[in-house]
Enzyme design. Structure first.
Site, PDB file in Angstrom:
ATOM      1  N   LYS A  11       0.828  -1.205   0.000  1.00  0.00           N
ATOM      2  CA  LYS A  11       0.000   0.000   0.000  1.00  0.00           C
ATOM      3  C   LYS A  11       0.868   1.263   0.000  1.00  0.00           C
ATOM      4  CE  LYS A  11      -3.817  -2.382   2.362  1.00  0.00           C
ATOM      5  NZ  LYS A  11      -4.843  -2.298   3.447  1.00  0.00           N
ATOM      6  N   TYR A  51     -12.378  -2.226  -3.281  1.00  0.00           N
ATOM      7  CA  TYR A  51     -12.864  -2.408  -1.902  1.00  0.00           C
ATOM      8  C   TYR A  51     -14.391  -2.336  -1.812  1.00  0.00           C
ATOM      9  CZ  TYR A  51      -8.223  -2.336   0.283  1.00  0.00           C
ATOM     10  OH  TYR A  51      -6.949  -2.649   0.701  1.00  0.00           O
ATOM     11  N   PHE A  59     -15.317   3.158   7.642  1.00  0.00           N
ATOM     12  CA  PHE A  59     -13.958   3.567   7.260  1.00  0.00           C
ATOM     13  C   PHE A  59     -13.756   3.619   5.745  1.00  0.00           C
ATOM     14  CE2 PHE A  59     -13.813  -1.079   8.137  1.00  0.00           C
ATOM     15  CZ  PHE A  59     -13.369  -1.547   6.908  1.00  0.00           C
ATOM     16  N   ARG A  87      -1.546 -14.346   4.183  1.00  0.00           N
ATOM     17  CA  ARG A  87      -2.264 -13.737   5.308  1.00  0.00           C
ATOM     18  C   ARG A  87      -1.463 -13.916   6.610  1.00  0.00           C
ATOM     19  NH1 ARG A  87      -6.737 -10.441   4.198  1.00  0.00           N
ATOM     20  NH2 ARG A  87      -7.054 -10.694   6.431  1.00  0.00           N
ATOM     21  N   THR A  93      -5.132  -7.509  10.637  1.00  0.00           N
ATOM     22  CA  THR A  93      -5.460  -6.200  10.047  1.00  0.00           C
ATOM     23  C   THR A  93      -4.949  -5.047  10.909  1.00  0.00           C
ATOM     24  OG1 THR A  93      -7.472  -7.236   9.181  1.00  0.00           O
ATOM     25  CG2 THR A  93      -7.385  -4.814   9.148  1.00  0.00           C
ATOM     26  N   ARG A 104       2.785  -6.567   9.213  1.00  0.00           N
ATOM     27  CA  ARG A 104       2.011  -5.478   9.810  1.00  0.00           C
ATOM     28  C   ARG A 104       2.528  -5.120  11.202  1.00  0.00           C
ATOM     29  NH1 ARG A 104      -3.851  -7.442   7.438  1.00  0.00           N
ATOM     30  NH2 ARG A 104      -3.982  -5.982   5.684  1.00  0.00           N
ATOM     31  N   HIS A 117      -1.935  -5.575   1.463  1.00  0.00           N
ATOM     32  CA  HIS A 117      -3.218  -6.236   1.232  1.00  0.00           C
ATOM     33  C   HIS A 117      -2.942  -7.662   0.798  1.00  0.00           C
ATOM     34  CE1 HIS A 117      -7.217  -7.190  -0.324  1.00  0.00           C
ATOM     35  NE2 HIS A 117      -6.564  -7.796  -1.305  1.00  0.00           N
TER      36      HIS A 117
HETATM   37  P1  IDP Z   1      -7.653  -7.088   5.627  1.00  0.00           P
HETATM   38  O1  IDP Z   1      -6.864  -6.102   4.793  1.00  0.00           O
HETATM   39  O2  IDP Z   1      -6.837  -7.615   6.783  1.00  0.00           O
HETATM   40  O3  IDP Z   1      -8.289  -8.184   4.819  1.00  0.00           O
HETATM   41  P2  IDP Z   1     -10.317  -5.909   5.830  1.00  0.00           P
HETATM   42  O4  IDP Z   1     -11.229  -6.112   6.980  1.00  0.00           O
HETATM   43  O5  IDP Z   1     -10.618  -6.630   4.557  1.00  0.00           O
HETATM   44  O6  IDP Z   1      -8.836  -6.250   6.340  1.00  0.00           O
HETATM   45  O7  IDP Z   1     -10.250  -4.347   5.561  1.00  0.00           O
HETATM   46  C1  IDP Z   1      -9.688  -3.829   4.376  1.00  0.00           C
HETATM   47  C2  IDP Z   1      -8.810  -2.672   4.727  1.00  0.00           C
HETATM   48  O8  IDP Z   1      -9.612  -1.614   5.254  1.00  0.00           O
HETATM   49  C3  IDP Z   1      -7.765  -2.933   5.829  1.00  0.00           C
HETATM   50  O9  IDP Z   1      -6.601  -3.575   5.363  1.00  0.00           O
HETATM   51  C4  IDP Z   1      -7.493  -1.534   6.324  1.00  0.00           C
HETATM   52  O10 IDP Z   1      -6.623  -0.808   5.444  1.00  0.00           O
HETATM   53  C5  IDP Z   1      -8.892  -0.917   6.271  1.00  0.00           C
HETATM   54  N1  IDP Z   1      -9.600  -1.080   7.555  1.00  0.00           N
HETATM   55  C6  IDP Z   1     -10.158  -2.223   8.041  1.00  0.00           C
HETATM   56  N2  IDP Z   1     -10.736  -2.017   9.243  1.00  0.00           N
HETATM   57  C7  IDP Z   1     -10.555  -0.695   9.524  1.00  0.00           C
HETATM   58  C8  IDP Z   1     -10.922   0.139  10.625  1.00  0.00           C
HETATM   59  O11 IDP Z   1     -11.563  -0.293  11.592  1.00  0.00           O
HETATM   60  N3  IDP Z   1     -10.551   1.462  10.549  1.00  0.00           N
HETATM   61  C9  IDP Z   1      -9.865   1.972   9.483  1.00  0.00           C
HETATM   62  N4  IDP Z   1      -9.488   1.218   8.420  1.00  0.00           N
HETATM   63  C10 IDP Z   1      -9.832  -0.091   8.436  1.00  0.00           C
HETATM   64 MG    MG Z   2      -9.755  -8.082   3.367  1.00  0.00          MG
END
Ligand code: IDP
Ligand code: MG
Length: 145
Positions: A11, A51, A59, A87, A93, A104, A117
């Site tokens: 990212k 997304y 968010f 993963r 996350t 991370r 991602h």
């Molecule tokens: P992931 O990337 O671990 O699969 P997802 O739940 O699919 O997580 O969320 C996609 C992306 O959205 C995350 O990687 C992060 O950049 C952002 N994100 C997820 N949850 C939050 C949050 O609670 N606050 C702000 N950004 C978030």
């Molecule tokens: Mg995801």
């Protein structure tokens, strides 16, 4: 299981921090080989489409703004059990909850600016790879065997 492909994105925060080499090195150490790669500065439309599953989340707007704030490195990673493996190497996350030694945990700034991602299932991997890459842009390691 078996050999899988998954979509990886380093990212904009990862590029801004100058750590793409460190991140790719971790993938390679874990048997995740980049078989396609391209830098791209995503448009709002591309980021929103990518997304789309999160469009109702609070968010979403900030996430799209972050993902369009600078260039990103789009990659296809190939390897044994690549989707789950990626993963695992990425970590949770929220970097505060990510296990020690994960990308991370070591590099992310926040739950939003979390550096990488990775696709979360075979179905999403297929769709996400096709979202950014044509088949002719993917170079599996068959040539090296
Ligand atoms: P992931 O990337 O671990 O699969 P997802 O739940 O699919 O997580 O969320 C996609 C992306 O959205 C995350 O990687 C992060 O950049 C952002 N994100 C997820 N949850 C939050 C949050 O609670 N606050 C702000 N950004 C978030
Ligand atoms: Mg995801």
């Amino acid at each position: 299981m078996g050999i899988e492909r998954t979509l990886s994105i380093i990212k904009p925060d990862g590029l801004q921090k100058g750590i793409i080499g460190k991140i790719i090195s971790r993938f390679e150490k874990e048997g995740l080989k980049p078989v396609a790669a391209r830098m791209a500065w995503l448009s709002q439309k591309e980021a929103e489409g990518f997304y789309a599953v999160h469009r109702e989340r609070p968010f979403f707007k900030d996430l799209v703004a972050f993902m369009t704030s600078g260039p990103a490195l789009l990659m296809v990673l190939e390897g044994e059990n690549a989707i789950a493996k990626n993963r695992e190497v990425m970590g949770a996350t929220d970097p505060a909850k990510a296990a020690a030694g994960t990308i991370r945990k070591d590099f992310a700034t926040s739950v939003e600016k979390n550096t990488v991602h990775g696709s979360d299932s075979p179905e999403t991997a297929k769709g996400e790879i096709a979202y950014f890459f044509r088949d002719t842009e993917i170079f599996p390691y068959a040539w090296a065997r």
